[in-house]
Design a protein around this motif. Structure first.
Motif, PDB file in Angstrom:
ATOM      1  N   GLU A  98     -10.050   3.982   5.628  1.00 51.05           N
ATOM      2  CA  GLU A  98      -9.661   5.335   6.056  1.00 51.05           C
ATOM      3  C   GLU A  98      -8.232   5.705   5.695  1.00 51.05           C
ATOM      4  OE1 GLU A  98     -11.075   7.975   6.905  1.00 51.05           O
ATOM      5  OE2 GLU A  98     -13.095   7.233   7.319  1.00 51.05           O
ATOM      6  N   SER A  99      -7.312   4.736   5.753  1.00 51.55           N
ATOM      7  CA  SER A  99      -5.901   5.081   5.534  1.00 51.55           C
ATOM      8  C   SER A  99      -5.569   5.319   4.061  1.00 51.55           C
ATOM      9  CB  SER A  99      -5.014   3.968   6.096  1.00 51.55           C
ATOM     10  OG  SER A  99      -5.313   2.755   5.435  1.00 51.55           O
ATOM     11  N   GLN A 100      -6.516   5.046   3.172  1.00 51.24           N
ATOM     12  CA  GLN A 100      -6.246   5.316   1.751  1.00 51.24           C
ATOM     13  C   GLN A 100      -6.716   6.724   1.395  1.00 51.24           C
ATOM     14  OE1 GLN A 100      -8.482   2.007   0.175  1.00 51.24           O
ATOM     15  NE2 GLN A 100      -6.645   0.756  -0.103  1.00 51.24           N
ATOM     16  N   PRO A 101      -6.048   7.355   0.425  1.00 50.70           N
ATOM     17  CA  PRO A 101      -6.482   8.698   0.039  1.00 50.70           C
ATOM     18  C   PRO A 101      -7.730   8.647  -0.844  1.00 50.70           C
ATOM     19  CG  PRO A 101      -4.645   8.009  -1.323  1.00 50.70           C
ATOM     20  CD  PRO A 101      -4.878   6.894  -0.347  1.00 50.70           C
ATOM     21  N   GLU A 102      -8.470   9.748  -0.896  1.00 53.30           N
ATOM     22  CA  GLU A 102      -9.549   9.852  -1.868  1.00 53.30           C
ATOM     23  C   GLU A 102      -8.988  10.665  -3.030  1.00 53.30           C
ATOM     24  OE1 GLU A 102     -13.356  10.865  -0.334  1.00 53.30           O
ATOM     25  OE2 GLU A 102     -14.267  10.856  -2.316  1.00 53.30           O
ATOM     26  N   LEU A 103      -8.835  10.026  -4.158  1.00 47.20           N
ATOM     27  CA  LEU A 103      -8.216  10.703  -5.298  1.00 47.20           C
ATOM     28  C   LEU A 103      -9.164  11.748  -5.875  1.00 47.20           C
ATOM     29  CD1 LEU A 103      -6.463   7.912  -7.417  1.00 47.20           C
ATOM     30  CD2 LEU A 103      -5.433   9.509  -5.808  1.00 47.20           C
ATOM     31  N   ASP A 104      -8.556  12.831  -6.328  1.00 49.20           N
ATOM     32  CA  ASP A 104      -9.306  13.856  -7.040  1.00 49.20           C
ATOM     33  C   ASP A 104      -9.085  13.542  -8.527  1.00 49.20           C
ATOM     34  OD1 ASP A 104     -10.054  16.107  -8.432  1.00 49.20           O
ATOM     35  OD2 ASP A 104      -9.213  17.524  -6.976  1.00 49.20           O
ATOM     36  N   TYR A 105     -10.057  12.843  -9.128  1.00 51.37           N
ATOM     37  CA  TYR A 105      -9.846  12.328 -10.492  1.00 51.37           C
ATOM     38  C   TYR A 105      -9.679  13.450 -11.517  1.00 51.37           C
ATOM     39  CZ  TYR A 105     -11.308   8.086  -8.153  1.00 51.37           C
ATOM     40  OH  TYR A 105     -11.394   7.046  -7.267  1.00 51.37           O
ATOM     41  N   GLU A 106     -10.384  14.561 -11.302  1.00 54.87           N
ATOM     42  CA  GLU A 106     -10.220  15.671 -12.241  1.00 54.87           C
ATOM     43  C   GLU A 106      -8.770  16.179 -12.209  1.00 54.87           C
ATOM     44  OE1 GLU A 106     -12.832  19.046 -12.584  1.00 54.87           O
ATOM     45  OE2 GLU A 106     -11.203  20.051 -13.655  1.00 54.87           O
ATOM     46  N   GLU A 107      -8.231  16.313 -11.003  1.00 50.13           N
ATOM     47  CA  GLU A 107      -6.857  16.789 -10.855  1.00 50.13           C
ATOM     48  C   GLU A 107      -5.878  15.773 -11.447  1.00 50.13           C
ATOM     49  OE1 GLU A 107      -5.712  19.531 -10.302  1.00 50.13           O
ATOM     50  OE2 GLU A 107      -3.649  19.293  -9.588  1.00 50.13           O
ATOM     51  N   PHE A 108      -6.158  14.518 -11.240  1.00 50.93           N
ATOM     52  CA  PHE A 108      -5.354  13.427 -11.792  1.00 50.93           C
ATOM     53  C   PHE A 108      -5.289  13.544 -13.317  1.00 50.93           C
ATOM     54  CE2 PHE A 108      -3.995   8.930 -11.145  1.00 50.93           C
ATOM     55  CZ  PHE A 108      -3.433   9.071  -9.896  1.00 50.93           C
ATOM     56  N   ILE A 109      -6.454  13.767 -13.911  1.00 47.53           N
ATOM     57  CA  ILE A 109      -6.528  13.846 -15.372  1.00 47.53           C
ATOM     58  C   ILE A 109      -5.836  15.108 -15.869  1.00 47.53           C
ATOM     59  CG2 ILE A 109      -8.161  14.131 -17.309  1.00 47.53           C
ATOM     60  CD1 ILE A 109     -10.009  12.184 -15.696  1.00 47.53           C
ATOM     61  N   ARG A 110      -6.006  16.187 -15.101  1.00 49.24           N
ATOM     62  CA  ARG A 110      -5.329  17.432 -15.491  1.00 49.24           C
ATOM     63  C   ARG A 110      -3.812  17.222 -15.525  1.00 49.24           C
ATOM     64  NH1 ARG A 110      -2.755  21.880 -13.651  1.00 49.24           N
ATOM     65  NH2 ARG A 110      -2.658  21.133 -11.494  1.00 49.24           N
ATOM     66  N   LEU A 111      -3.296  16.578 -14.494  1.00 46.67           N
ATOM     67  CA  LEU A 111      -1.849  16.372 -14.416  1.00 46.67           C
ATOM     68  C   LEU A 111      -1.351  15.420 -15.515  1.00 46.67           C
ATOM     69  CD1 LEU A 111      -1.492  16.124 -10.531  1.00 46.67           C
ATOM     70  CD2 LEU A 111      -0.680  17.995 -12.011  1.00 46.67           C
ATOM     71  N   ILE A 112      -2.111  14.367 -15.769  1.00 46.05           N
ATOM     72  CA  ILE A 112      -1.711  13.432 -16.823  1.00 46.05           C
ATOM     73  C   ILE A 112      -1.747  14.135 -18.179  1.00 46.05           C
ATOM     74  CG2 ILE A 112      -2.373  11.304 -18.048  1.00 46.05           C
ATOM     75  CD1 ILE A 112      -3.425  10.271 -15.351  1.00 46.05           C
ATOM     76  N   SER A 113      -2.777  14.955 -18.358  1.00 44.10           N
ATOM     77  CA  SER A 113      -2.908  15.679 -19.622  1.00 44.10           C
ATOM     78  C   SER A 113      -1.727  16.627 -19.833  1.00 44.10           C
ATOM     79  CB  SER A 113      -4.236  16.431 -19.624  1.00 44.10           C
ATOM     80  OG  SER A 113      -4.089  17.721 -20.136  1.00 44.10           O
ATOM     81  N   GLN A 114      -1.355  17.311 -18.760  1.00 44.24           N
ATOM     82  CA  GLN A 114      -0.213  18.223 -18.836  1.00 44.24           C
ATOM     83  C   GLN A 114       1.043  17.453 -19.249  1.00 44.24           C
ATOM     84  OE1 GLN A 114       0.914  20.016 -15.024  1.00 44.24           O
ATOM     85  NE2 GLN A 114       0.034  21.907 -15.794  1.00 44.24           N
TER      86      GLN A 114
END
Ligand code: PLP
Length: 431
Positions: free
Chosen positions: A255-271
């Motif tokens: 529970e204490s770990q976040p659930e990553l939004d992988y699409e958002e992660f990829i968008r940010l890395i791509s940027q």
């Protein structure tokens, strides 16, 4: 619940993909691994769509199949148009049984044997990820014998420490994997590779570790790699086509770990990458990533039958189950976090602090320490959640315990994906 594919039904039983886990345990026996196929497909689609959207049509994800390798998963990966990352001839063999198009496969490993090299070339594996120059020499000479030119990428260590468990850090200079940029050895390797006749250098690879939640770590690695690509362009006049950034995206186990939004992660890395590429004036490479854990981990849970509890006054309580390190060695290896729940009685008050122990003759055979669950009784079904990655693929027969059964759920139906091992299986190679 921890992930949206988990729920509790009116009988107070844990469900995955809408199916009652206690019923599944009764039908198939325990230990049992239950895999929600729609979750695997969902995760693959997130990566596939996001990478095409943010990095262009040529970009694609590779499923790091060491996280869970069996015919079923290669079948799904094929249907979902994923590439694959392979680390052994055994994985290659398994993928080939499903007619996986291995021109979309990358072969890893820090010690590719002569057999591996020959088998992978004969099978038409797209890319070899070269770990060191001894290996490169052999790949070049085998390719020469076969009269082919093998596409390769060089595995580099960008010198990043992602602050995860030491055993899953791979991008530091002193890693057993890859060639260091910092020491100048990468430059030497590039120059050396470019002179080879039967290998074609297509790009670079880095993989900084696993279970990473911080996007900055990926951006730091990407920055170093792009600077390096730019450096190689000016020093050797060589333009890189493929940049493989490895895997390692974090998964929510507790529970204490976040659930990553992988699409958002990829968008940010791509940027970030687009900016860096523009700034350094190089051509945009085809970006490849290798998610393993984040494709399969949260699709699966493991069910065990409780054998008993033991209370040691003033010390701790133990709950023993009918599996353990043979089906899940990750707690023994890395003290990995897991969520444990009493699948057969989810509504009972959780007030029993205990250590969940496996059945092996090994005190380190624990699945989790200091969890708070309802006090189980012998025969209760206990579940360890998020066990799709590096559980079955790391399973062993320690203590001559047969590997568990893996059951898939798709469209509400259950089916065997990997049969439970039998006692005959245990002795089939004994002479
Ligand atoms: C293990 C590994 C991966 C997958 O890592 P995950 O943490 O499962 O995403 C990808 N690439 C390489 C080279 C690896 O060794």
């Amino acid at each position: 619940m921890l992930h949206e594919n988990l729920s509790v039904n009116e009988r107070g039983h844990l469900c995955i993909a809408g199916r009652d886990t206690v019923e599944l345990a009764e039908k198939y026996g325990t230990p049992l691994m239950v895999m929600d196929e729609s979750r695997v497909r969902r995760n693959m689609r997130i990566y596939n769509n996001a990478m095409k959207k943010y990095f262009g049509e040529k970009s694609f994800p590779l499923f790091a199949s060491k996280s869970f390798s069996c015919k079923y998963i290669y079948r799904i990966a094929k249907e979902e148009k994923m590439g694959i990352d392979l680390v052994s001839s055994g994985e290659l063999y398994t993928a080939l049984q499903e007619d996986f198009d291995v021109s979309r496969a990358f072969l890893h490993g820090n010690n590719k044997t002569d057999f591996d090299i020959n088998y992978a070339m004969d099978s038409g594996v797209g890319y070899f990820v070269v770990d060191n120059l001894t290996e490169l020499d052999r790949i070049d000479s085998v390719a020469c014998e076969k009269g082919i030119t093998q596409k390769i990428i060089l595995r580099l260590t960008p010198g990043i420490d992602p602050h995860t468990h030491a055993a899953i850090v791979t991008g530091r200079v002193d890693s057993k994997f890859g060639i260091a940029i910092e020491t100048g050895q990468a430059d030497y390797a590039v120059e050396y590779t470019l002179k080879k006749k039967n290998v074609r250098l297509c790009g670079f690879h880095c993989h900084i570790g696993s279970q990473i939640f911080d996007i900055k770590t990926f951006c730091d690695a990407a920055e170093i790699m792009i600077k390096y690509i730019s450096h190689v362009k000016s020093k050797f006049g060589y333009g890189v086509e493929v940049l493989n950034l490895g895997g390692g995206f974090g998964v929510k186990y507790i529970e204490s770990q976040p659930e990553l939004d992988y699409e958002e992660f990829i968008r940010l890395i791509s940027q970030f990458i687009h900016n860096e590429v523009e700034r350094s004036g190089i051509a945009m490479p085809t970006v490849v990533m290798e998610p393993g854990r984040s494709i399969v981990a949260d699709s699966t849970l493991t069910l065990y039958t409780v054998g008993g509890t033991k209370e040691i006054p003033g010390f701790k309580n133990y709950v023993s189950v009918d599996g353990g390190m043979p089906d899940n060695p990750r707690y023994a290896l890395y003290q990995s976090d897991y969520t444990v729940c009493l699948a057969s009685n989810m509504n009972k008050k959780a007030d029993f602090e205990c250590t969940v122990a496996g059945r092996c003759c090994e005190s380190g055979d624990l699945l989790q320490e200091n969890v708070i669950i309802p006090k189980p009784e012998r025969g209760d079904i206990l579940s360890v959640l998020v066990t799709g990655a590096y559980n079955y693929s790391m399973a062993s027969n320690y203590n001559r315990i047969p590997r568990p059964c893996v059951v898939g759920i798709a469209d509400g139906k259950d089916f065997t994906v990997i049969r439970r091992e039998t006692f005959e299986d245990l002795i089939k190679n004994d002479v």
